[in-house]
Design an enzyme around this catalytic site. Structure first.
Site, short mmCIF file in Angstrom:
data_model
loop_
_atom_site.label_atom_id
_atom_site.label_comp_id
_atom_site.label_asym_id
_atom_site.label_seq_id
_atom_site.Cartn_x
_atom_site.Cartn_y
_atom_site.Cartn_z
N HIS A 18 0.49 -1.41 -0.24
CA HIS A 18 -0.17 0.12 -0.45
C HIS A 18 0.92 1.43 -0.33
O HIS A 18 -0.13 2.10 -0.17
CB HIS A 18 -0.88 -0.52 1.44
CG HIS A 18 -1.84 -1.29 0.78
ND1 HIS A 18 -2.79 -1.01 -0.36
CD2 HIS A 18 -2.26 -1.33 1.87
CE1 HIS A 18 -3.71 -1.72 0.66
NE2 HIS A 18 -3.11 -2.71 1.70
N HIS A 56 -6.56 -7.11 -0.07
CA HIS A 56 -6.47 -5.54 -0.23
C HIS A 56 -5.96 -5.41 -1.59
O HIS A 56 -4.72 -5.67 -1.63
CB HIS A 56 -6.18 -4.83 0.40
CG HIS A 56 -6.30 -4.76 2.25
ND1 HIS A 56 -6.26 -6.03 3.33
CD2 HIS A 56 -7.57 -4.10 2.61
CE1 HIS A 56 -6.99 -5.98 4.24
NE2 HIS A 56 -8.07 -4.92 3.97
N ASP A 85 -4.86 -12.68 4.22
CA ASP A 85 -5.71 -11.88 4.66
C ASP A 85 -7.28 -12.08 4.06
O ASP A 85 -8.11 -11.56 4.61
CB ASP A 85 -5.48 -10.42 4.90
CG ASP A 85 -5.17 -9.75 4.15
OD1 ASP A 85 -5.24 -10.91 3.30
OD2 ASP A 85 -5.20 -8.51 4.28
N TYR A 101 -4.25 -11.01 9.23
CA TYR A 101 -4.24 -10.77 10.77
C TYR A 101 -4.53 -12.00 11.92
O TYR A 101 -5.17 -11.80 12.92
CB TYR A 101 -4.93 -10.03 10.74
CG TYR A 101 -4.57 -8.40 9.79
CD1 TYR A 101 -2.81 -8.01 10.14
CD2 TYR A 101 -5.02 -8.59 8.70
CE1 TYR A 101 -2.82 -7.43 9.09
CE2 TYR A 101 -4.31 -7.94 7.75
CZ TYR A 101 -3.17 -7.14 7.77
OH TYR A 101 -2.33 -6.36 6.30
#
Length: 391
Positions: free
Chosen positions: A132, A170, A257, A301
């Site tokens: 990111h 993501h 994730d 996570y």
């Protein structure tokens, strides 16, 4: 070229630590290495320490002003710098932030160097995958963008085309942004829909800038997508576009994730689906670029129940000796988890699921969000790469 595979790791990489209570705990990296060691995977890998990236290397992607801001943040972690995304609710400041983040970058670049120079065929940095981070801003737990720096290093050292595949839940927005106008880099991201998850980008219409049309491919997936749907989407898009691009080397980001137990997102994959994705990427590297493969970690996570098993499978695949899903998790590792964290860890390297899927060739179902999303990506991106989306 050697067939040996490599893990770039040393204990210093666990210093990338936003502190107690932050979801991105370095415990997940430590537990992965411990589990891989307990299962004998590290015996199959050349394990080397990571260098720390210097400022000149960081500046191939990040601005000098931003690097200076990260250094200041590490020296004064109680003073947020919101202009540069430092000290936000996501990306806390912590002491020695610059050094820890540059160490992660050094690990990914060392993995890239070893593969590109022929020391090994595959190399991994599970502490990396910080996809990111933007050239002048931290974002989403990511300070420096190690995959982007590694890709830029490859370009600067003779790679004509690099393909980057991101399977984190993501969108791989930072890597896409860095190379959006560069036709030498293909970025592919499969992720939860931007309408339901951070960072809110990654639509099928994001296809690359002027002169680089088709160099970005995005597959946004509906929340709730599980193994069968995810693998259907992957195989309907990724192999075809990577083969059409003909990369010199494959770089992959393996955020786990996407798992059903992950607390920060809404996909429902299992360890078994993730393992199948890792194996597919390994096989694709051998099919399109003579096996030259650099794999990084990423998000994830559920730091005890998911990440160590997922990434140990990844490391075993990197080593060329995949672990059977039915394999037992070593009791010594489980006991260590119980003593250190008071948790009962999973007993098997599987979630007990069958990673089967219906291939795209079985037919398109317009009544499902999943198939509409896959079709939108194929319809928009395939022609830009000279592919027939209807095939």
């Amino acid at each position: 070229m050697s067939g040996e595979a490599m893990l770039v790791f040393d204990e210093g990489l666990t210093a990338y630590d936003f502190g107690h209570g932050h979801p991105m705990s370095p415990i997940r990296v430590d537990l992965t290495v411990r589990l891989a060691r307990a299962l004998g995977v590290l015996d199959l890998l050349k394990v080397v320490p990571a260098p720390v990236a210097d400022d000149a290397l960081l500046r191939t992607v990040h601005t000098a002003d931003y690097i200076a801001a990260v250094k200041r943040a590490g020296e004064h972690p109680d003073e947020p710098d919101l202009k540069h995304g430092l000290g936000t609710d996501d990306t806390y400041c912590f002491p020695q932030m610059h050094e820890a983040s540059a160490h992660v970058v050094g690990a990914s670049v060392e993995a890239a160097r070893a593969v590109w120079e022929g020391d090994v065929l595959h190399a991994a940095n599970i502490s990396g995958g910080l996809h990111h981070a933007m050239p002048a801003m931290a974002s989403g737990f990511c300070v420096y963008n190690d995959p982007a720096v590694a890709i830029q290093w490859l370009l600067d050292h003779g790679a004509e085309r690099v393909a980057y595949v991101d399977v984190d839940v993501h969108h791989g927005d930072g890597v896409q942004a860095v190379f959006y106008d560069d036709p030498r880099v293909l970025t592919i991201s499969l992720h939860e829909s931007p309408t339901t998850l951070f960072p809110g980008t990654g639509t099928s219409g994001e296809t690359g800038g002027p002169g680089a049309e088709g160099s970005a491919v995005n597959v946004p997936l509906p929340p709730g997508t599980g193994d069968a749907g995810w693998l259907r989407a992957f195989h309907a898009v990724v192999p075809d576009v990577v083969k059409a691009f003909r990369p010199s080397v494959l770089v992959t980001q393996h955020g786990c994730d996407s798992h059903v137990e992950d607390p920060l997102a809404h996909l429902t994959l299992t360890i078994d689906g993730q393992r199948a994705a890792y194996q597919a990427l390994h096989d694709l590297a051998h099919e399109v670029c003579d096996g030259k493969w650099i794999a990084t970690g990423g998000g994830g996570y559920a730091i005890i129940d998911v990440v160590p098993r997922a990434w140990t499978h990844l490391l075993a695949i990197v080593a060329g000796r995949p672990i059977e899903p039915s394999a037992a998790v070593p009791e010594a590792w489980r006991e260590d988890v119980r003593i250190r964290y008071g948790r009962i860890a999973p007993s098997r390297m599987t979630d007990g699921r069958d990673a089967a899927y219906a291939d795209w060739s079985t037919g398109y179902n317009p009544d499902t969000w999943l198939d509409r999303s896959i079709k939108a990506t194929r319809d928009i991106s395939f022609p830009l790469l000279g592919l027939d989306p209807s095939y």
